[in-house]
Design a protein around this motif. Structure first.
Motif, PDB file in Angstrom:
ATOM      1  N   ASP A 141      11.814   1.135 -32.261  1.00 24.94           N
ATOM      2  CA  ASP A 141      12.340   2.521 -31.821  1.00 24.94           C
ATOM      3  C   ASP A 141      12.334   2.640 -30.748  1.00 24.94           C
ATOM      4  N   ASN A 149      10.984  11.697 -33.756  1.00 22.38           N
ATOM      5  CA  ASN A 149      11.824  10.850 -32.617  1.00 22.38           C
ATOM      6  C   ASN A 149      12.670  10.406 -34.377  1.00 22.38           C
ATOM      7  N   LEU A 152      12.375   6.466 -34.497  1.00 19.08           N
ATOM      8  CA  LEU A 152      11.420   6.356 -35.850  1.00 19.08           C
ATOM      9  C   LEU A 152      10.587   6.833 -36.850  1.00 19.08           C
ATOM     10  N   ARG A 215       4.444   4.098 -39.113  1.00 19.32           N
ATOM     11  CA  ARG A 215       4.662   4.732 -37.694  1.00 19.32           C
ATOM     12  C   ARG A 215       3.801   4.113 -36.524  1.00 19.32           C
ATOM     13  N   THR A 219       5.449   1.356 -34.023  1.00 15.85           N
ATOM     14  CA  THR A 219       5.220   1.661 -32.487  1.00 15.85           C
ATOM     15  C   THR A 219       5.324   0.292 -31.769  1.00 15.85           C
ATOM     16  N   THR A 222       7.577  -2.581 -31.884  1.00 18.65           N
ATOM     17  CA  THR A 222       8.943  -2.684 -30.794  1.00 18.65           C
ATOM     18  C   THR A 222       8.277  -2.340 -29.203  1.00 18.65           C
TER      19      THR A 222
END
Length: 280
Positions: A141, A149, A152, A215, A219, A222
């Motif tokens: 993301d 988002n 995401l 999630r 994150t 990323t």
């Protein structure tokens, strides 16, 4: 014969009276216009026609830029199919393939859509199915903004589909039906429609996407990619060779062939020693 006496003389008309008499004697205005071309209806006036044309153009533009429908029956169907024996979650291809290509992508990235729609089908036919290439998805993301988002949420939806080995169907459906970036086109309804079209177990998928673990995983992935210098999508890593952006397919195919040719062959198992000959 006797002449008849004349009536009393009429006094001359004043100028105002002459004008009034003339208006009285003149034919009605409607009669004067009878021979003219009938007036154009209001709806045919230039102003009305220009306004109507502008409305038609505006409607056409709105229809053109309208975000994709989330109903599974209205989605564009991707042309690529995936054999079950080549799919393992978000990995596609044989575990023994000599070439491994990681694909770092953001589901809202237009260049990623170009790669998926123009090159992925050929990669599958030319290299994945023959067994020389394995593709590992790395969904990150880097484009998403706002709440929710969209980048995401799309990545999480794909990860939940991967748990059912429906990742690649979900992945392709998103890219072939990609909407605008950060405009709400990829809302919860759109993502759920993609999951349904990908033929996931909807109950299990819904329970998965409702959690927070994936999630956090997206994150974290990323941030790891950014720390490694990967800040553009798509970024392809072919046996360690980094290719940023959408490469020319001929050059990409050459890079895969060269990587396959230079890959170290599998180490052969040591030969079994021949049994000693018994002494006569």
């Amino acid at each position: 014969m006797a002449k008849q006496p004349k009536g009393p003389a009429q006094p001359p008309l004043s100028r105002r009276e002459r004008r009034a008499q003339a208006r009285y004697d003149a034919p009605p205005a409607r009669a004067r216009r009878a021979g003219r071309r009938p007036a154009r209806p209001v709806w045919q006036s230039p102003a009305v026609l220009v306004t109507a044309a502008a409305i038609v153009v505006a409607v056409a533009i709105i229809a053109f830029v309208r975000p994709p429908e989330s109903d599974a029956d209205t989605l564009v169907e991707p042309p690529t199919s995936y054999a079950a024996d080549l799919v393992d979650g978000d990995v596609l291809g044989s575990a023994a393939a000599p070439v491994v290509m990681q694909v770092y992508a953001d589901f809202q990235c237009p260049a990623c859509k170009l790669f998926v729609t123009s090159q992925l089908p050929s990669l599958v036919n030319d290299f994945v199915r023959p067994g020389s290439l394995r593709i590992e998805a790395r969904d990150i993301d880097i484009l998403g903004t706002g709440a929710p988002n969209e980048s995401l949420e799309l990545a999480v939806g794909a990860a939940c589909a991967a748990q059912q080995d429906r990742y690649w169907q979900f992945h392709d459906l998103v890219f072939w039906n990609q909407g605008r970036e950060n405009k709400g086109d990829h809302d919860a309804g759109f993502i759920a429609g993609i999951a349904t079209a990908a033929e996931v177990d909807v109950s299990a998928w819904s329970a998965c996407i409702g959690g927070s673990d994936l999630r956090n995983a997206v994150t974290s992935a990323t941030q790891s990619a950014l720390d490694a210098g990967i800040n553009q999508t798509p970024t392809l890593v072919v046996n360690g060779q980094v290719l940023v952006g959408v490469p020319d397919y001929t050059k990409l195919a050459d890079a895969i062939r060269q990587a396959a040719a230079s890959a170290a062959p599998a180490t052969a198992a040591p030969a079994t020693a021949a049994p000693a000959t018994a002494a006569p």
